[in-house]
Design an enzyme around this catalytic site. Structure first.
Site, PDB file in Angstrom:
ATOM      1  N   TYR A 216       0.912  -1.253  -0.009  1.00  0.00           N
ATOM      2  CA  TYR A 216      -0.039   0.100  -0.236  1.00  0.00           C
ATOM      3  C   TYR A 216       0.795   1.177  -0.031  1.00  0.00           C
ATOM      4  CZ  TYR A 216      -4.357   2.653   1.471  1.00  0.00           C
ATOM      5  OH  TYR A 216      -5.215   3.598   1.535  1.00  0.00           O
TER       6      TYR A 216
ATOM      7  N   LYS B  98      -0.765  -1.094  -4.502  1.00  0.00           N
ATOM      8  CA  LYS B  98      -1.585  -0.093  -4.748  1.00  0.00           C
ATOM      9  C   LYS B  98      -1.330   1.266  -4.591  1.00  0.00           C
ATOM     10  CE  LYS B  98      -5.771   1.727  -2.298  1.00  0.00           C
ATOM     11  NZ  LYS B  98      -6.496   1.641  -1.225  1.00  0.00           N
TER      12      LYS B  98
END
Length: 299
Positions: free
Chosen positions: A137, A165
């Site tokens: 992330y 992500k």
């Protein structure tokens, strides 16, 4: 890439709360059914938009267990397992695996955490012990450290590290990551069509909570190369997606979802419901999305 596990729209789904601020698991079942009916490809349970950092470990575990049972094989399941202690990340990941999740998403430790590439690499190597594919992330504005293309290449050598992500909101940075040829997922609402055009492997999208059918239509058009149609759909989404990114993100998503028929109550303390002036601006930005999504919501 054909072996990418999480293509399409993965909804960072909101968590319903009752009038006392408690997690409403019964409402969560109906909540998920509406999104499944809308054609969402996958779900991120205990997501950031779903107030992950304001859920206790026990609440998150119960939410994951109930959500996974409801979703079953009808959509893919990703679980956010971010925690300050890597042991907790591993334990949460194993819990997710026990309930049928196909992957997890994990932030680097976000309070006085790792500050260089070697430390981030060591963190994700340890997190991989949980046994599920990991989505790293990248949200440097919140964590204070980012994932560079060089680090992504190193992370990809970890057997269970599957993708990153990118929620930096910087399309140039995301394009740099994508040019590694490794899977990059867009997590910045205002960049969705541009990220897809630039080669994003998939989306983790919080704003899709308030317009899931419209968002699914956009992703479908883009995936099939119908860019003129995708651009027209984006014109309906863009004002609201840009506005929520400018601040009060979770509060705005909860408020917008209430307006379009996908309400989950109010966000949990310490966040407050969106104020009247901001709700008015949000309603104006939603435009015909309110009517479009309300007309499409199953009774």
């Amino acid at each position: 890439m054909t072996d990418f596990l999480f293509p399409g729209l993965n909804l960072a789904v909101t968590t319903p709360f009752d009038d006392r601020g408690g997690v409403d698991l019964d409402a969560f079942e109906d909540h998920l059914e509406r999104y499944i009916a809308a054609g969402v490809d996958g779900f991120v349970l205990s997501s950031g938009t779903g107030m992950h950092v304001y859920l206790s470990r026990e609440e998150s575990d119960r939410l994951v267990a109930r959500g996974a049972r409801v979703i079953g094989s009808r959509a893919r399941i990703i679980v956010q397992t971010s925690a300050l202690l890597v042991e907790d990340v591993i334990a949460r990941t194993r819990h997710a695996a026990d309930h049928g999740a196909e992957g997890v998403m994990a932030l680097p430790p976000f309070f006085e955490g790792p500050t260089d590439d070697d430390d981030l690499l060591a963190f994700y190597e340890a997190a991989a012990e949980g046994g599920l594919p990991i989505i790293g992330y990248n949200v440097p504005q919140a964590v204070g450290v980012g994932i560079s293309p060089d680090l992504l290449r190193r992370l990809s050598e970890i057997p269970n590290f599957h993708a990153v992500k990118d929620s930096s909101g910087d399309l140039a940075q995301q394009s740099d990551l994508a040019r590694t040829g490794l899977p990059v997922m867009n997590g910045a609402d205002p960049l969705v069509p541009y990220a897809l055009y630039a080669g994003a492997a998939g989306l983790i999208w919080g704003g899709a909570n308030f317009a899931p059918r419209t968002c699914v239509a956009l992703v479908t058009a883009a995936t099939e190369g119908r860019w003129a149609e995708a651009r027209e759909i984006w014109r309906a989404l863009e004002p609201a997606m840009n506005l929520i990114w400018q601040g009060d993100y979770a509060q705005s998503v909860y408020a917008a979802a209430e307006m379009t028929g996908y309400g989950a109550g109010h966000p949990r303390r310490p966040l407050r419901a969106l104020g009247a002036e901001k709700r008015e601006a949000l309603g104006a930005a939603l435009g015909d999305l309110v009517a479009r999504e309300r007309d499409a919501v199953p009774a």
